[in-house]
Design a protein around this motif. Structure first.
Motif, PDB file in Angstrom:
ATOM      1  N   HIS A 143     -15.913   4.804  -6.255  1.00  0.00           N
ATOM      2  CA  HIS A 143     -14.905   5.375  -5.357  1.00  0.00           C
ATOM      3  C   HIS A 143     -15.266   6.827  -5.087  1.00  0.00           C
ATOM      4  O   HIS A 143     -15.660   7.541  -6.006  1.00  0.00           O
ATOM      5  CB  HIS A 143     -13.517   5.323  -5.992  1.00  0.00           C
ATOM      6  CG  HIS A 143     -12.939   3.941  -5.980  1.00  0.00           C
ATOM      7  ND1 HIS A 143     -11.677   3.673  -6.408  1.00  0.00           N
ATOM      8  CD2 HIS A 143     -13.457   2.772  -5.579  1.00  0.00           C
ATOM      9  CE1 HIS A 143     -11.445   2.383  -6.290  1.00  0.00           C
ATOM     10  NE2 HIS A 143     -12.506   1.814  -5.793  1.00  0.00           N
ATOM     11  N   PRO A 144     -15.113   7.284  -3.842  1.00  0.00           N
ATOM     12  CA  PRO A 144     -15.391   8.681  -3.574  1.00  0.00           C
ATOM     13  C   PRO A 144     -14.514   9.558  -4.454  1.00  0.00           C
ATOM     14  O   PRO A 144     -13.331   9.288  -4.618  1.00  0.00           O
ATOM     15  CB  PRO A 144     -14.999   8.852  -2.105  1.00  0.00           C
ATOM     16  CG  PRO A 144     -14.969   7.480  -1.534  1.00  0.00           C
ATOM     17  CD  PRO A 144     -14.649   6.565  -2.670  1.00  0.00           C
ATOM     18  N   ARG A 185     -11.283   1.672   1.221  1.00  0.00           N
ATOM     19  CA  ARG A 185      -9.896   1.530   0.787  1.00  0.00           C
ATOM     20  C   ARG A 185      -9.462   2.770  -0.007  1.00  0.00           C
ATOM     21  O   ARG A 185      -8.377   3.297   0.196  1.00  0.00           O
ATOM     22  CB  ARG A 185      -9.719   0.277  -0.075  1.00  0.00           C
ATOM     23  CG  ARG A 185      -8.322   0.180  -0.664  1.00  0.00           C
ATOM     24  CD  ARG A 185      -8.060  -1.026  -1.532  1.00  0.00           C
ATOM     25  NE  ARG A 185      -6.745  -0.874  -2.135  1.00  0.00           N
ATOM     26  CZ  ARG A 185      -5.616  -1.186  -1.533  1.00  0.00           C
ATOM     27  NH1 ARG A 185      -5.629  -1.691  -0.315  1.00  0.00           N
ATOM     28  NH2 ARG A 185      -4.461  -0.985  -2.119  1.00  0.00           N
ATOM     29  N   ALA A 186     -10.339   3.221  -0.902  1.00  0.00           N
ATOM     30  CA  ALA A 186      -9.998   4.384  -1.733  1.00  0.00           C
ATOM     31  C   ALA A 186      -9.778   5.622  -0.856  1.00  0.00           C
ATOM     32  O   ALA A 186      -8.855   6.402  -1.088  1.00  0.00           O
ATOM     33  CB  ALA A 186     -11.101   4.637  -2.754  1.00  0.00           C
ATOM     34  N   VAL A 187     -10.609   5.779   0.174  1.00  0.00           N
ATOM     35  CA  VAL A 187     -10.470   6.938   1.072  1.00  0.00           C
ATOM     36  C   VAL A 187      -9.153   6.840   1.855  1.00  0.00           C
ATOM     37  O   VAL A 187      -8.408   7.811   1.991  1.00  0.00           O
ATOM     38  CB  VAL A 187     -11.678   7.027   2.037  1.00  0.00           C
ATOM     39  CG1 VAL A 187     -11.453   8.099   3.086  1.00  0.00           C
ATOM     40  CG2 VAL A 187     -12.953   7.326   1.261  1.00  0.00           C
ATOM     41  N   ARG A 228     -14.493  -1.487  -0.322  1.00  0.00           N
ATOM     42  CA  ARG A 228     -13.807  -0.991  -1.517  1.00  0.00           C
ATOM     43  C   ARG A 228     -13.688   0.534  -1.468  1.00  0.00           C
ATOM     44  O   ARG A 228     -12.642   1.108  -1.732  1.00  0.00           O
ATOM     45  CB  ARG A 228     -14.627  -1.430  -2.733  1.00  0.00           C
ATOM     46  CG  ARG A 228     -13.892  -1.435  -4.026  1.00  0.00           C
ATOM     47  CD  ARG A 228     -14.591  -2.317  -5.026  1.00  0.00           C
ATOM     48  NE  ARG A 228     -15.861  -1.800  -5.466  1.00  0.00           N
ATOM     49  CZ  ARG A 228     -16.971  -2.517  -5.558  1.00  0.00           C
ATOM     50  NH1 ARG A 228     -16.970  -3.778  -5.205  1.00  0.00           N
ATOM     51  NH2 ARG A 228     -18.096  -1.979  -5.988  1.00  0.00           N
ATOM     52  N   ARG A 229     -14.794   1.175  -1.084  1.00  0.00           N
ATOM     53  CA  ARG A 229     -14.791   2.638  -1.032  1.00  0.00           C
ATOM     54  C   ARG A 229     -13.912   3.131   0.108  1.00  0.00           C
ATOM     55  O   ARG A 229     -13.221   4.132  -0.008  1.00  0.00           O
ATOM     56  CB  ARG A 229     -16.233   3.149  -0.890  1.00  0.00           C
ATOM     57  CG  ARG A 229     -17.060   2.859  -2.128  1.00  0.00           C
ATOM     58  CD  ARG A 229     -18.527   3.174  -1.913  1.00  0.00           C
ATOM     59  NE  ARG A 229     -18.750   4.599  -1.777  1.00  0.00           N
ATOM     60  CZ  ARG A 229     -19.298   5.171  -0.719  1.00  0.00           C
ATOM     61  NH1 ARG A 229     -19.670   4.442   0.302  1.00  0.00           N
ATOM     62  NH2 ARG A 229     -19.466   6.459  -0.693  1.00  0.00           N
ATOM     63  N   LEU A 285      -6.469   5.193   0.973  1.00  0.00           N
ATOM     64  CA  LEU A 285      -5.314   5.339   0.089  1.00  0.00           C
ATOM     65  C   LEU A 285      -5.098   6.811  -0.292  1.00  0.00           C
ATOM     66  O   LEU A 285      -3.967   7.256  -0.438  1.00  0.00           O
ATOM     67  CB  LEU A 285      -5.480   4.467  -1.157  1.00  0.00           C
ATOM     68  CG  LEU A 285      -4.163   4.147  -1.865  1.00  0.00           C
ATOM     69  CD1 LEU A 285      -3.241   3.314  -0.977  1.00  0.00           C
ATOM     70  CD2 LEU A 285      -4.397   3.418  -3.161  1.00  0.00           C
ATOM     71  N   ASN A 306       0.821  -1.222   0.000  1.00  0.00           N
ATOM     72  CA  ASN A 306       0.000   0.000   0.000  1.00  0.00           C
ATOM     73  C   ASN A 306       0.851   1.266   0.000  1.00  0.00           C
ATOM     74  O   ASN A 306       0.484   2.274  -0.583  1.00  0.00           O
ATOM     75  CB  ASN A 306      -0.910   0.027   1.231  1.00  0.00           C
ATOM     76  CG  ASN A 306      -1.855  -1.144   1.248  1.00  0.00           C
ATOM     77  OD1 ASN A 306      -2.500  -1.423   0.249  1.00  0.00           O
ATOM     78  ND2 ASN A 306      -1.935  -1.843   2.366  1.00  0.00           N
ATOM     79  N   GLU A 360      -8.352  -5.229   3.223  1.00  0.00           N
ATOM     80  CA  GLU A 360      -8.149  -6.179   2.125  1.00  0.00           C
ATOM     81  C   GLU A 360      -8.396  -7.615   2.592  1.00  0.00           C
ATOM     82  O   GLU A 360      -9.076  -8.396   1.929  1.00  0.00           O
ATOM     83  CB  GLU A 360      -6.723  -6.011   1.587  1.00  0.00           C
ATOM     84  CG  GLU A 360      -6.518  -6.473   0.174  1.00  0.00           C
ATOM     85  CD  GLU A 360      -7.582  -5.974  -0.798  1.00  0.00           C
ATOM     86  OE1 GLU A 360      -7.987  -6.782  -1.629  1.00  0.00           O
ATOM     87  OE2 GLU A 360      -8.043  -4.812  -0.694  1.00  0.00           O
ATOM     88  N   LEU A 377      -5.436  -0.679   5.983  1.00  0.00           N
ATOM     89  CA  LEU A 377      -5.627  -1.101   4.590  1.00  0.00           C
ATOM     90  C   LEU A 377      -5.463  -2.602   4.441  1.00  0.00           C
ATOM     91  O   LEU A 377      -6.212  -3.256   3.713  1.00  0.00           O
ATOM     92  CB  LEU A 377      -4.628  -0.376   3.678  1.00  0.00           C
ATOM     93  CG  LEU A 377      -5.070   1.010   3.221  1.00  0.00           C
ATOM     94  CD1 LEU A 377      -3.900   1.790   2.664  1.00  0.00           C
ATOM     95  CD2 LEU A 377      -6.159   0.904   2.156  1.00  0.00           C
ATOM     96  N   ARG A 378      -4.470  -3.149   5.145  1.00  0.00           N
ATOM     97  CA  ARG A 378      -4.290  -4.612   5.078  1.00  0.00           C
ATOM     98  C   ARG A 378      -5.503  -5.324   5.656  1.00  0.00           C
ATOM     99  O   ARG A 378      -5.949  -6.334   5.137  1.00  0.00           O
ATOM    100  CB  ARG A 378      -3.046  -5.027   5.868  1.00  0.00           C
ATOM    101  CG  ARG A 378      -1.770  -4.679   5.168  1.00  0.00           C
ATOM    102  CD  ARG A 378      -0.623  -4.999   6.079  1.00  0.00           C
ATOM    103  NE  ARG A 378       0.565  -4.331   5.642  1.00  0.00           N
ATOM    104  CZ  ARG A 378       1.760  -4.896   5.612  1.00  0.00           C
ATOM    105  NH1 ARG A 378       1.901  -6.136   5.993  1.00  0.00           N
ATOM    106  NH2 ARG A 378       2.796  -4.232   5.208  1.00  0.00           N
TER     107      ARG A 378
END
Lengths: 234, 174
Positions: A229-230, B119-121, B116-117, B123, A206, B160, B156-157
């Protein structure tokens, strides 16, 4: 850069690839804008490296289309594709994969020599890149005499020496400890930003994915839906 | 911490009185500190005032009178809104991620979409901090950012792994 910013530099549509009976890609698609950096992530076996190799023209997809600046890679002759890989694409792999019989400066100069550039000019460019990546001191050393971090920086220099449009990196810090990996990655990202090249990065880490502008998650050989995704368009 | 919505998540399975609500909550979240009764009743009072729960029935058995609470339609809407909302990554976000994911599983909500969402936040936050670290002149600043990044990486890990675990879950031991 002369490319229209709305025109993608690289685009892949509906890539399928199997190894024997094992499917690796199941219709993966991806669009890369000039100067953009994208991290391809996903679970083990999701097809990350295969996608990178198809995009870089190293592996041919069974079906689907990859275009670079509007030209289909599968319509190029073998020679043209080899030249494209050597000049327009830079490749950084997990273990550097330097030629062990050659010194650092010879390794970095190699893509230029293969392009027919004069030896002295190629060596001077190679040395310049080694110094820029802060490994000028190992210019005369062979890979076995270098640390992992030094060897990876030499490999990055080799990928950048032709001023490629796109750098493809497959787990570029995978063989390095956290801090050494971070330093090598910083160097790669900084150099990419300075040259204006695009970056496609495959990683399961990551912290490595976080250096890219955008993440593309691959699952079972397809790109996961990005629309929810936001902040994503749509 | 949104105890209110977590309790709404428990009540989404059916009406309960305060004692059973506390017990069910503590079973769902074994790693969390057990709830105090006072906390449960104060939260229920607030949820009722806001129209998110209502009195289902009042039971008088051997002991004192017990009120059984049920989630209202408004409460279900509030629960769905919370389950759909990603969390701001930060030092105390981890508990909330666990609560939300487990509640989503119980409520039959789309936990994969949430994960999923989220994770995006996470990242995106990691990307900002990584840029700050690259620009930091002081080693102390870099070390402090390393600490935050390591925690985000752990989240995050977990996100996942949770996706994989849910995707491969066959219902577990019966």
């Amino acid at each position: 850069m002369t490319t229209d910013p709305v025109e993608p530099i690289l685009s892949a549509r509906g890539l399928h690839k199997s190894f024997g009976r094992t499917p690796a890609l199941n219709g993966a698609s991806l669009v890369l804008q000039p100067g953009e950096s994208v991290a391809i992530t996903g679970p083990s076996g999701s097809g990350k490296s295969t996608l990178l190799h198809c995009l870089a023209g190293v592996v041919r997809a069974d079906s689907g289309i990859v275009t670079f600046r509007g030209t289909r890679l599968d319509e190029l002759t073998t020679d043209d594709r080899t030249r494209l890989r050597r000049v327009s694409f830079g490749l950084v792999l997990q273990f550097g994969q330097l030629v062990p019989e050659l010194s650092a400066v010879e390794n970095v100069a190699l893509p230029l020599l293969l392009e027919g550039r004069p030896r002295a000019e190629a060596a001077a460019s190679a040395l310049q890149w080694l110094e820029r990546l802060e490994v000028g001191q190992v210019a005369g050393s062979r890979s076995l005499a270098m640390s992992g971090g030094e060897a990876q920086r030499v490999a990055i220099a080799r990928a950048l020496v032709t001023s490629p449009d796109i750098v493809f990196a497959d787990e570029p810090t995978g063989a390095l400890d956290t801090v050494t990996g971070e330093l090598a990655l910083d160097v790669l990202v900084k150099a990419i930003k300075e040259t204006g090249a695009a970056l496609v990065l495959v990683t399961h880490d990551n912290r490595v994915a976080a250096v890219a502008d955008r993440e593309v998650v691959l699952r079972d050989g397809v790109v996961e839906d990005e629309t929810d995704h936001p902040g994503a368009a749509g | 911490m949104s105890l209110g919505t977590v309790l709404l998540g428990v009540l989404a399975d059916g009406p309960l009185h305060g004692y059973d609500l506390k017990r069910e909550h503590d079973e769902r979240f074994p790693a969390a500190r057990p709830l105090a009764y006072g906390q449960v009743y104060a939260t229920l009072t607030r949820l009722q005032r806001d129209g998110l729960v209502e009195t289902f029935e009042t039971r008088q058995e051997a002991g004192p009178e017990r009120t059984v609470y049920a989630i209202t339609d408004l409460g279900r809407d509030e629960l769905a809104r919370w389950l759909d909302e990603t969390e701001q990554p930060g030092p105390y976000a981890a508990d909330e991620l666990v609560r939300k994911t487990i509640t989503a599983l119980h409520a039959g909500a789309d936990s994969q979409r949430y994960l999923r969402r989220q994770r995006a936040v996470h990242l995106t936050a990691m990307r900002d901090l990584t840029q700050q670290r690259a620009a930091a002149a002081e080693v102390g600043t870099r070390i402090a950012l390393d600490h935050t990044l390591a925690h985000l990486d752990a989240d995050l890990r977990w996100l996942e792994e949770t996706r994989e675990r849910i995707a491969h879950d066959d219902g577990g031991p019966t």
